[in-house]
Structures are given as C-alpha cells and as structure tokens.
Scaffold this motif. Structure first.
Motif: not given
Ligand code: SAM
Length: 286
Positions: A27-28, A53, A55-56, A60, A75-78, A81, A100-101, A125-126, A130
């Motif tokens: 999470q960056n 999208e 990883g939300t 942002v 789709v957001e795993i956490d 959030l 979901e993952d 943005n993942l 992965i």
């Molecule tokens: N898009 C946002 C941004 O630009 O600020 C968050 C980017 S952050 C690098 C990656 C995001 O992907 C996090 O919110 C994380 O929880 C989510 N994530 C990590 N592994 C994931 C997975 N397997 N499936 C879905 N989301 C995932």
C-alpha cells in the motif's frame, strides 16, 4: 470531495476509520496530484468506456476514472478500505467496489455483468510483486478489453515495453508482444507516493491486439519454448532449450537450424516469428 492527494486529508480519513498502511498489501498511495488525471486520460477513461480498476487504495485514481468514464468497477482486496471508499467516492453513482483478490476474482463475469454495451479498459496501480502476474492473467484470459494501463517499477516497464531483438527483452516481453502493443507513457518518481517506495515507477499501456501476430498450433508449447529460451540468459539458445525441453543438444541444434536461426543466437535476439517457427518444429517432434 476533499483532495485525496492531500496528506492531511488522507491522515484525517485514516484516523477516523482506524486505518493504517499494510506493507504486505503493497500500500503506497499516490499523492502527486498530476499523476491520476494523466493515468485516467491516457488509460481510455472516456465516455463509452467501462473501467475495471484494480487496487483502489483510498480511491484517488477511482475518482479521476469515474469523472471521465461511463462506469468504474474497482476490485480491492483490503476490506478495511471499503468503508473508506464508501466515504471518498460517495459523490459518484457510477462506481461499484468489489472486495476481492484480483487473482481469484471471476473477471470475465465481472465484465459481462457490469459493462454491457461499453468498451472496457483496465487501469491499475498495484503492488509491484503482483503486477507481472496480474498483467499475464489479464492477457492470457483473453478478456474482452481494449487496453491495460498500469503502474510498474521502472525496470519492469523497460522489460515489458522492450522491442524483441534488443537487450532489454525477456520472456515476458515476448508474451506481452504476442497479446498487445505496449507503450511506455510516463515516469513517476518515488516521491509521488505515501509512503515512498525504494524505487521509481512508470506507467505503461498495453493495447490489446485483436489477433496474435503469429499463428501457432499449441500456445502452451510456444510459451514453454520462450520461457525455456530465456531460462538461462548467459547460455546460448541451444544449451538453454536442450535443458528446458529435455532434448539432446544435437537435436535442438538441428531444430534451431531448420527454423532458419543461427545456432549461436541468444534468446533476446529472436523475433516472435522465430519463436513461433521453433515452437512449430518442436510441436512436430512431440
Ligand atoms: N490505486 C491506489 C493509489 O494509486 O493510491 C492504491 C495503490 S496501492 C500501490 C495498491 C492497492 O492494491 C492497495 O490498495 C492494495 O490494498 C491493493 N491490492 C493489493 N493486492 C491486491 C489484490 N491481490 N487484489 C486487489 N487489490 C489488491
């Protein structure tokens, strides 16, 4: 909506929701205000498009996508959030969040059920660990998508967007070129994120090809030949393929010559057509 690239706004949201960054989930979050509008604009977020999208974070990028495209499914795993996103994206009635993952989600059904009558593009943005598996999953599943726009580590971006036949090429380059036309869009410095990662990044877009540029009878074998060829980068093609395909070197050398390739060639010098020619000869041998 308050400015989601403002550190104080993010801190306040996190405090109210009792949220803290998870390193394990990569999470960056983006805090450079110029980056998300650019990803959205260059990533096909326009009327007539639905955006998937992945990883939300705090939403942002989702916000910029929802302003421009007809619909966004994120789709957001956490699960921590989800209440955050319900707050930060409240003004958009064209956004759906799926907790979901992405590696386990049924993306084909998600697209079918949400984007009827729309063209579809993926923006993400993942976490860096992965990005390659997700890119390969998206490409190999042959989803009905026009493009994949994704933030990757600068070094990975070089490899993913390399031309075959150049030093930066690897097995992933060949796979990406088989399914898509890659383009490096722009660089993103590490200071654009909170917390800042140890590496710089870039955003790339893969425009999905309607048809693969070469025809092979067995795609799985084609990709095993490519992976095998690149498995030992310091060895020449005959040595690498001999061990990966479990065949005597003399026989592999014959196959390489029959494909019209120099026996001393290195894998990064080969074109997709040459890999396809090799795969077709191996196919007849098995
Ligand atoms: N898009 C946002 C941004 O630009 O600020 C968050 C980017 S952050 C690098 C990656 C995001 O992907 C996090 O919110 C994380 O929880 C989510 N994530 C990590 N592994 C994931 C997975 N397997 N499936 C879905 N989301 C995932």
């Amino acid at each position: 909506m308050e400015n989601l690239t403002n550190i104080n706004v993010i801190r306040d949201i996190f405090e109210r929701h009792g949220f803290s960054f998870s390193k394990n989930l990569g999470q960056n979050f983006l805090i450079n205000p110029s980056v998300c509008p650019k990803i959205a604009e260059m990533g096909n977020a326009v009327p007539g498009f639905g955006i998937l999208e992945i990883g939300t974070g705090v939403g942002v990028l989702t916000h910029e996508l929802a302003k421009r495209a007809d619909k966004v499914v994120a789709v957001e795993i956490d699960s921590r959030l989800i209440p955050v996103l319900n707050e930060t994206l409240a003004e958009h009635d064209n956004v759906a969040i799926i907790n979901e993952d992405v590696m386990k989600a049924d993306l084909a059904s998600i697209i079918r059920e949400n984007f009827q009558g729309l063209k579809v593009a993926v923006c993400a943005n993942l976490p860096y660990y992965i990005t390659s598996p997700v890119i390969m999953l998206l490409l190999e599943s042959r989803l009905p998508i026009e493009s994949v726009t994704v933030m990757v580590q600068k070094e990975a971006g070089k490899r993913l967007c390399a031309e075959l036949g150049t030093r930066d090429a690897g097995a992933v380059t060949a796979a990406v070129r088989y399914y898509s036309e890659p383009k490096l869009l722009f660089n993103v410095s590490r200071g654009s994120f909170m917390p800042a990662p140890n590496v710089d990044s870039c955003v790339i877009r893969l425009d999905i090809k309607k048809e693969p540029p070469v025809t092979v009878r067995d795609e799985k074998l084609f990709f095993s030949v490519i992976r095998g060829a690149f498995s030992q980068r310091r060895k020449n093609l005959a040595n690498s393929l001999s061990s990966s395909m479990n065949m005597p070197k003399s026989e592999v050398t014959e196959i390489i010559k029959t494909a019209g390739i120099s026996e001393n060639a290195r894998p990064e010098q080969l074109s997709l057509e040459e890999f396809a020619a090799l795969a077709e000869i191996f196919y007849d041998k098995f």
